[in-house]
Design a protein around this motif. Structure first.
Motif, mmCIF file in Angstrom:
data_model
loop_
_atom_site.group_PDB
_atom_site.id
_atom_site.type_symbol
_atom_site.label_atom_id
_atom_site.label_comp_id
_atom_site.label_asym_id
_atom_site.label_seq_id
_atom_site.Cartn_x
_atom_site.Cartn_y
_atom_site.Cartn_z
ATOM 1 N N LEU A 52 8.827 53.646 -26.617
ATOM 2 C CA LEU A 52 9.340 53.924 -25.272
ATOM 3 C C LEU A 52 8.965 52.810 -24.294
ATOM 4 O O LEU A 52 9.766 52.412 -23.442
ATOM 5 C CB LEU A 52 8.801 55.272 -24.773
ATOM 6 C CG LEU A 52 9.370 56.505 -25.480
ATOM 7 C CD1 LEU A 52 8.586 57.758 -25.080
ATOM 8 C CD2 LEU A 52 10.837 56.681 -25.147
ATOM 9 N N ILE B 229 2.073 59.948 -22.345
ATOM 10 C CA ILE B 229 1.660 61.215 -22.955
ATOM 11 C C ILE B 229 1.536 61.066 -24.467
ATOM 12 O O ILE B 229 0.529 61.471 -25.067
ATOM 13 C CB ILE B 229 2.669 62.330 -22.603
ATOM 14 C CG1 ILE B 229 2.557 62.686 -21.116
ATOM 15 C CG2 ILE B 229 2.429 63.566 -23.462
ATOM 16 C CD1 ILE B 229 3.647 63.619 -20.628
ATOM 17 N N CYS B 230 2.545 60.467 -25.095
ATOM 18 C CA CYS B 230 2.504 60.272 -26.552
ATOM 19 C C CYS B 230 1.335 59.385 -26.960
ATOM 20 O O CYS B 230 0.634 59.672 -27.945
ATOM 21 C CB CYS B 230 3.824 59.654 -27.033
ATOM 22 S SG CYS B 230 5.257 60.738 -26.895
ATOM 23 N N ALA C 165 10.155 57.280 -16.169
ATOM 24 C CA ALA C 165 10.249 58.358 -17.159
ATOM 25 C C ALA C 165 9.714 57.901 -18.512
ATOM 26 O O ALA C 165 8.970 58.630 -19.191
ATOM 27 C CB ALA C 165 11.698 58.825 -17.282
ATOM 28 N N ALA C 166 10.078 56.669 -18.902
ATOM 29 C CA ALA C 166 9.581 56.138 -20.174
ATOM 30 C C ALA C 166 8.072 55.952 -20.148
ATOM 31 O O ALA C 166 7.380 56.220 -21.141
ATOM 32 C CB ALA C 166 10.269 54.800 -20.481
ATOM 33 N N LEU D 65 5.889 57.698 -18.342
ATOM 34 C CA LEU D 65 5.228 59.009 -18.367
ATOM 35 C C LEU D 65 5.270 59.625 -19.766
ATOM 36 O O LEU D 65 4.245 60.066 -20.290
ATOM 37 C CB LEU D 65 5.886 59.948 -17.353
ATOM 38 C CG LEU D 65 5.646 59.616 -15.877
ATOM 39 C CD1 LEU D 65 6.491 60.500 -14.978
ATOM 40 C CD2 LEU D 65 4.167 59.766 -15.531
ATOM 41 N N ILE D 66 6.449 59.647 -20.374
ATOM 42 C CA ILE D 66 6.563 60.237 -21.722
ATOM 43 C C ILE D 66 5.807 59.379 -22.731
ATOM 44 O O ILE D 66 5.102 59.897 -23.605
ATOM 45 C CB ILE D 66 8.043 60.383 -22.118
ATOM 46 C CG1 ILE D 66 8.762 61.303 -21.133
ATOM 47 C CG2 ILE D 66 8.163 60.946 -23.536
ATOM 48 C CD1 ILE D 66 10.263 61.359 -21.328
ATOM 49 N N GLY D 67 5.950 58.049 -22.608
ATOM 50 C CA GLY D 67 5.224 57.156 -23.514
ATOM 51 C C GLY D 67 3.723 57.273 -23.343
ATOM 52 O O GLY D 67 2.970 57.253 -24.319
ATOM 53 N N THR E 39 5.717 56.348 -31.239
ATOM 54 C CA THR E 39 6.708 56.858 -30.288
ATOM 55 C C THR E 39 6.428 56.339 -28.881
ATOM 56 O O THR E 39 7.340 55.885 -28.169
ATOM 57 C CB THR E 39 6.700 58.398 -30.276
ATOM 58 O OG1 THR E 39 6.949 58.884 -31.605
ATOM 59 C CG2 THR E 39 7.753 58.942 -29.325
ATOM 60 N N GLY E 40 5.163 56.397 -28.469
ATOM 61 C CA GLY E 40 4.809 55.918 -27.137
ATOM 62 C C GLY E 40 5.079 54.436 -26.966
ATOM 63 O O GLY E 40 5.666 54.007 -25.960
#
Length: 304
Positions: free
Chosen positions: A138, A34-35, A27-28, A30-32, A134-135
């Motif tokens: 994470l 994207i950021c 999850a980290a 994927l979200i990281g 942010t990325g």
């Protein structure tokens, strides 16, 4: 028999924790990812500047030769992976490789399907720094990284332990940012690159340390037990009392240590002065507090 059951239970618990850890890692990533891709592709690529690091070098290669940013990032990372293998360890390198591949996927496959920001370059630099910070935060919080200069910095630190990590990373970032001057043909590229890098550092620091930041109230008084009781009644917070001797007066006094939220610091101070008007109170900032009522001391497993 009981020992076998207990051992089996511990093994099942460990497997559950490992599965949960793997889910949080993914999850980290994927979200990281994207950021990270938003910061590089959406904001930095079309604004005429290069932030520091390998991603900045990949942007310069994209501008000069049309090499896709994600592919350029991967090609630049490969020798760094080989160089840093014996310094950073297999587990960290495996996680970093996974994070890097996810970033490449978003940079070259997903986000080219979306419109990029083509407005004010200064705003692009600000938001690029926000999303990159942010990325990276994470990634770092899950024991990974985006590769690049992180791997090189750790390798340099292993070979030259006396060098400051911050100074090594800053030096390499500045070299990449200055290259943007000649590639983009404008000194503004340097200023925007410095802006993005500075915002990146601030956001990274705030997310990793600011989220767990609390206040530490230190109280020196003759009425330690009374003040501790008042703090517990007002703030539902415990405190630790230490006996100490003043070197100037030679008198024995109490030192209370109380970790609390920022909003509670005033209540703790008021409780101390209500009992002992002459109490010596110091309120300091703590980057992180682990334990009951605060962050999970295991660090890598989120608290329920």
């Amino acid at each position: 028999m009981r020992g076998e059951v207990r051992l089996r239970g511990k093994r099942m618990q460990m497997r559950t924790l490992m599965r949960r850890g793997w889910v949080w890692d993914l999850a980290a990533d994927l979200i990281g990812g994207i950021c990270y891709a938003v910061g590089i592709y959406i904001f930095a690529k079309h604004a005429g500047f290069a932030p520091g690091g390998v991603s900045g070098l990949a942007l310069l290669l994209d501008h000069l030769f049309g090499l896709p940013v994600g592919l350029g990032t991967l090609l630049l990372n490969l020798p760094l992976f080989a160089l840093s293998y014996r310094f950073v360890g297999r587990q960290f390198l495996t996680k970093t490789l996974r994070s890097t591949m996810i970033c490449v996927l978003f940079l070259d496959v997903v986000f080219p399907c979306f419109p990029a920001y083509t407005g004010d370059p200064f705003l692009a630099a600000l938001f690029s720094g926000v999303f990159l910070g942010t990325g990276l935060a994470l990634f770092y919080m899950r024991g990974s990284s985006s590769g690049g200069m992180d791997l090189l910095t750790m390798s340099v630190k292993a070979l030259r332990p006396h060098l400051s990590i911050g100074m090594v990373m800053l030096s390499m970032d500045i070299v990449v940012i200055l290259l943007g001057w000649s590639v983009f043909g404008s000194v503004d590229a340097v200023l925007y690159g410095l802006t993005a890098t500075a915002v990146n550092a601030v956001v990274l620091d705030k997310i990793m340390y600011g989220a767990g930041a609390c206040k530490l109230v230190i109280i020196i008084t003759d009425a330690g037990r009374e003040i501790a009781g008042q703090i517990a009644a007002r703030c539902a917070r415990g405190s630790t009392m230490i006996r100490a001797t003043g070197t100037y007066t030679g008198m024995e006094r109490h030192v209370l240590l109380c970790a609390c939220g920022k909003a509670e610091a005033y209540k703790v101070r008021a409780a101390a002065h209500e009992i002992d008007a002459d109490a010596f109170v110091m309120v300091t900032e703590t980057s992180e507090v682990f334990g009951e009522g605060f962050a999970d001391p295991r660090g890598n497993i989120p608290m329920p």
